[in-house]
Design a protein around this motif. Structure first.
Motif, short mmCIF file in Angstrom:
data_model
loop_
_atom_site.label_atom_id
_atom_site.label_comp_id
_atom_site.label_asym_id
_atom_site.label_seq_id
_atom_site.Cartn_x
_atom_site.Cartn_y
_atom_site.Cartn_z
N ASP A 1 42.69 46.46 32.48
CA ASP A 1 41.56 45.70 33.02
C ASP A 1 40.23 46.29 32.56
O ASP A 1 39.27 45.55 32.30
CB ASP A 1 41.61 45.67 34.55
N LEU B 1 45.19 48.98 35.49
CA LEU B 1 43.77 49.27 35.67
C LEU B 1 43.12 49.63 34.33
O LEU B 1 41.99 49.22 34.05
CB LEU B 1 43.58 50.40 36.68
N VAL C 1 32.62 40.18 38.16
CA VAL C 1 33.16 40.29 36.81
C VAL C 1 32.97 41.70 36.28
O VAL C 1 31.86 42.20 36.17
CB VAL C 1 32.47 39.29 35.85
N MET C 2 34.08 42.32 35.99
CA MET C 2 34.06 43.62 35.31
C MET C 2 34.08 43.30 33.82
O MET C 2 35.03 42.70 33.33
CB MET C 2 35.31 44.39 35.78
N ILE D 1 42.54 48.61 45.08
CA ILE D 1 42.62 48.66 43.61
C ILE D 1 43.79 49.54 43.18
O ILE D 1 44.52 49.22 42.24
CB ILE D 1 41.28 49.18 43.02
N LEU E 1 38.06 55.20 28.21
CA LEU E 1 38.16 54.29 29.35
C LEU E 1 39.25 54.76 30.31
O LEU E 1 39.09 54.69 31.53
CB LEU E 1 38.43 52.86 28.87
N VAL F 1 38.56 55.70 34.21
CA VAL F 1 39.29 55.10 35.33
C VAL F 1 39.90 56.20 36.18
O VAL F 1 39.77 56.20 37.41
CB VAL F 1 40.38 54.12 34.83
N GLY G 1 37.73 39.36 39.32
CA GLY G 1 38.43 39.33 40.60
C GLY G 1 37.64 38.52 41.61
O GLY G 1 36.75 37.76 41.23
N CYS H 1 27.13 50.22 37.46
CA CYS H 1 27.60 49.27 38.47
C CYS H 1 28.39 49.95 39.59
O CYS H 1 28.34 49.53 40.73
CB CYS H 1 28.49 48.22 37.83
N GLY I 1 33.53 47.78 30.25
CA GLY I 1 32.35 48.09 31.06
C GLY I 1 31.09 48.03 30.22
O GLY I 1 30.12 48.73 30.51
N VAL J 1 28.15 55.22 31.45
CA VAL J 1 28.35 53.77 31.42
C VAL J 1 28.65 53.14 32.79
O VAL J 1 27.87 52.32 33.29
CB VAL J 1 29.54 53.41 30.47
N MET K 1 37.27 57.91 38.22
CA MET K 1 36.77 57.08 39.31
C MET K 1 37.77 57.02 40.47
O MET K 1 37.40 57.12 41.63
CB MET K 1 36.44 55.67 38.80
C1 HEC Z 1 28.24 45.37 34.73
C2 HEC Z 1 28.86 46.03 35.86
C3 HEC Z 1 30.06 46.92 35.59
C4 HEC Z 1 30.14 48.01 34.75
C5 HEC Z 1 29.07 48.58 33.82
C6 HEC Z 1 31.47 48.55 34.93
N1 HEC Z 1 32.17 47.81 35.84
FE1 HEC Z 1 34.07 48.13 36.48
N2 HEC Z 1 33.96 46.54 37.72
C7 HEC Z 1 32.85 45.72 37.87
C8 HEC Z 1 33.13 44.72 38.89
C9 HEC Z 1 32.17 43.64 39.36
C10 HEC Z 1 34.44 44.96 39.34
C11 HEC Z 1 35.19 44.22 40.46
C12 HEC Z 1 35.86 42.97 40.01
C13 HEC Z 1 36.54 42.34 41.21
O1 HEC Z 1 37.42 42.98 41.82
O2 HEC Z 1 36.20 41.20 41.55
C14 HEC Z 1 34.92 46.11 38.58
C15 HEC Z 1 36.20 46.65 38.74
C16 HEC Z 1 36.68 47.72 38.02
C17 HEC Z 1 38.03 48.24 38.12
C18 HEC Z 1 39.13 47.68 38.99
C19 HEC Z 1 39.87 46.64 38.20
C20 HEC Z 1 40.99 45.98 38.95
O3 HEC Z 1 41.99 45.61 38.31
O4 HEC Z 1 40.90 45.82 40.19
C21 HEC Z 1 38.12 49.31 37.27
C22 HEC Z 1 39.34 50.16 37.03
C23 HEC Z 1 36.83 49.44 36.63
N3 HEC Z 1 35.97 48.45 37.11
C24 HEC Z 1 36.55 50.40 35.72
C25 HEC Z 1 35.30 50.52 35.06
C26 HEC Z 1 35.03 51.54 34.09
C27 HEC Z 1 36.00 52.59 33.62
C28 HEC Z 1 33.73 51.35 33.69
C29 HEC Z 1 32.94 52.13 32.67
C30 HEC Z 1 33.54 52.31 31.36
C31 HEC Z 1 33.22 50.19 34.41
N4 HEC Z 1 34.19 49.74 35.24
C32 HEC Z 1 31.94 49.66 34.26
C33 HEC Z 1 31.65 45.83 37.20
C34 HEC Z 1 31.33 46.80 36.27
#
Ligand code: HEC
Length: 141
Positions: free
Chosen positions: A98, A95, A109-110, A87, A124, A128, A105, A67, A114, A63, A131
């Motif tokens: 989130d 986290l 957009v997260m 982060i 999840l 995290v 942020g 991104c 995800g 998943v 990662m």
């Molecule tokens: C569609 C795109 C996308 C996918 C798919 C995605 N993310 Fe993200 N994620 C983002 C973006 C964009 C940010 C940064 C947001 C920001 O800081 O402005 C982010 C930030 C985060 C952060 C940091 C949050 C914070 O509080 O700073 C975590 C943890 C994270 N993602 C976990 C995940 C996990 C776990 C998955 C899979 C299950 C996932 N992401 C899948 C786009 C995605």
């Protein structure tokens, strides 16, 4: 003969309008999906979790990689240690929260979970943790 041309013209105009409608229909169904995801994650998370990094790797690979591998749509790429250091200033609970609820942020957009509607809270959490570890940072519990 003129009638035939008119008919063709109407046909073309009609299909143009139909295509237009199709597009907005797609957008709407996208919105509906987001709302559904948000409803699903409304449950409160107060459980404590222990990270299973093997599972986290699998979830990431299925998943989050879309991104977070290269940093699509403003997502922090796993190799972008500067972003991850920032982060990791937040604790693990934040986290995880989130990742479940989604997070907007300054970079983008997260989406909630995800976009993975069938990922559990544990999945999840594991993703995290995986990662953070791969990025080479540690967040407080
Ligand atoms: C569609 C795109 C996308 C996918 C798919 C995605 N993310 Fe993200 N994620 C983002 C973006 C964009 C940010 C940064 C947001 C920001 O800081 O402005 C982010 C930030 C985060 C952060 C940091 C949050 C914070 O509080 O700073 C975590 C943890 C994270 N993602 C976990 C995940 C996990 C776990 C998955 C899979 C299950 C996932 N992401 C899948 C786009 C995605």
């Amino acid at each position: 003969m003129k009638k035939v041309f008119l008919f063709i013209f109407l046909l073309a105009a009609g299909s143009f309008i139909l295509t237009g409608c199709g597009d907005s229909g797609n957008k709407k169904s996208g919105e509906a999906t987001t709302t559904k995801v948000e409803k699903k994650v409304e449950k409160k998370v107060e459980k404590t979790f222990a990270a299973n990094l093997e599972n986290g790797k699998a979830v990431y690979g299925k998943v989050c990689i879309a991104c977070h591998m290269t940093g699509v749509a403003g997502a922090p790429a796993l190799k972008d240690k500067t972003r991850w250091e920032e982060i990791a200033q937040k604790d693990m609970k934040t986290l995880h929260h989130d990742a479940i609820k989604g997070f907007t942020g300054k970079h983008g957009v997260m989406p909630p979970r995800g976009t993975c509607t069938d990922c559990s809270d544990q999945d999840l959490y594991d993703a995290v943790a995986y990662m953070l570890k791969t990025a080479g940072v540690t967040a407080k519990q």
